[in-house]
Write an enzyme that holds these catalytic residues in place. Structure first.
Site, PDB file in Angstrom:
ATOM      1  N   ARG A 260      -0.265  -8.603  14.617  1.00 33.27           N
ATOM      2  CA  ARG A 260      -0.996  -7.599  13.837  1.00 33.27           C
ATOM      3  C   ARG A 260      -1.983  -8.262  12.886  1.00 33.27           C
ATOM      4  NH1 ARG A 260       4.196  -4.727  12.935  1.00 33.27           N
ATOM      5  NH2 ARG A 260       3.967  -5.019  10.704  1.00 33.27           N
TER       6      ARG A 260
ATOM      7  N   LYS B 229       0.816  -1.219   0.000  1.00 36.80           N
ATOM      8  CA  LYS B 229       0.000   0.000   0.000  1.00 36.80           C
ATOM      9  C   LYS B 229       0.846   1.263   0.000  1.00 36.80           C
ATOM     10  CE  LYS B 229      -1.173  -0.411   4.916  1.00 36.80           C
ATOM     11  NZ  LYS B 229      -0.204   0.512   5.447  1.00 36.80           N
TER      12      LYS B 229
ATOM     13  N   ARG C  75      11.784  -6.265   5.212  1.00 37.89           N
ATOM     14  CA  ARG C  75      11.739  -4.823   4.939  1.00 37.89           C
ATOM     15  C   ARG C  75      12.805  -4.082   5.736  1.00 37.89           C
ATOM     16  NH1 ARG C  75       5.825  -2.478   5.616  1.00 37.89           N
ATOM     17  NH2 ARG C  75       6.146  -3.155   7.753  1.00 37.89           N
TER      18      ARG C  75
ATOM     19  N   ARG D 247      -9.237   0.775  10.531  1.00 33.30           N
ATOM     20  CA  ARG D 247      -8.910  -0.641  10.724  1.00 33.30           C
ATOM     21  C   ARG D 247      -9.931  -1.371  11.586  1.00 33.30           C
ATOM     22  NH1 ARG D 247      -2.646  -1.944  10.378  1.00 33.30           N
ATOM     23  NH2 ARG D 247      -2.105  -0.322   8.903  1.00 33.30           N
TER      24      ARG D 247
ATOM     25  N   ARG E 150      12.414  -1.870  11.306  1.00 25.30           N
ATOM     26  CA  ARG E 150      11.513  -1.340  12.326  1.00 25.30           C
ATOM     27  C   ARG E 150      11.385  -2.350  13.468  1.00 25.30           C
ATOM     28  NH1 ARG E 150       6.270   0.315   8.988  1.00 25.30           N
ATOM     29  NH2 ARG E 150       5.396  -0.917  10.675  1.00 25.30           N
TER      30      ARG E 150
END
Length: 200
Positions: free
Chosen positions: A155, A4, A115, A80, A144
């Site tokens: 998540r 996204k 990532r 969300r 991260r």
């Protein structure tokens, strides 16, 4: 991890919208050490969703900005939950289009765990699919704190517990897109959808 961020960058460039990423806004609040940031940090570090009211307040404030009022906006990572969707509607904001990028959980985990971000430029790389250039950049990229498999799975559990209520809220303006396609193909579908929404 669904792609996204990549798609949002193209959408904002082509349509001139203000990009509001809840993740970016929350990370900025944490970095700034604001009260909201301090409260959000604990949730984010454990991989949990930040409570609805904190996120709602953050987005509602941003939507009042002159930029958002004049150019329109693109929400990334919001809403969300059903409570967030209702709160957005309660602000009077009208949603023209809701795009759902569909990617299997295992592919999302692989994307997230690999990532890395260049802290100097903000450019996001992937150790397998789009590795950073060797040398100085590769040496400085960071992961991260919430991009570990355990935290991603937490998540995803929370996402799956809430997604149907959110999707149902926007069923009249929803388009589902296969997020496993190549980014250019994903964008073609998104752009066609947004062009049609803009011409209503």
């Amino acid at each position: 991890a669904s792609g996204k961020g990549t798609q949002c960058a193209r959408i904002t460039e082509d349509f001139g919208l203000v990009h509001l990423s809840t993740g970016d806004l929350l990370r900025a609040a944490v970095k700034a050490g604001s009260d909201l940031g301090k409260e959000a940090k604990g949730y984010m570090d454990s991989g949990k969703l930040v409570p609805d009211q904190l996120v709602i307040d953050l987005i509602a404030e941003k939507l009042k900005s002159t930029d958002c009022q004049e150019k329109g906006w693109l929400l990334d990572g919001f809403p969300r939950t059903a409570a967030q969707a209702k709160a957005l509607a309660d602000t009077g904001a009208e949603v023209d289009c809701f795009i759902s990028l569909n990617v299997p959980d295992d592919a999302l985990v692989e994307r997230v765990v690999g990532r890395r971000t260049d802290p100097e430029t903000g450019v996001i790389y992937h150790m397998t699919f789009n590795p950073p250039p060797e040398g100085e950049i590769a040496d400085r990229v960071t992961q991260r704190s919430d991009d570990t498999e355990d935290k991603v799975r937490v998540r995803l559990e929370q996402f799956h517990a809430n997604v149907n209520a959110v999707v149902d809220f926007y069923k009249n303006v929803k388009t589902e897109v296969d997020g496993t396609d190549k980014p250019d193909e994903v964008y073609k579908t998104i752009k066609t959808t947004l062009d049609a929404a803009a011409n209503k």
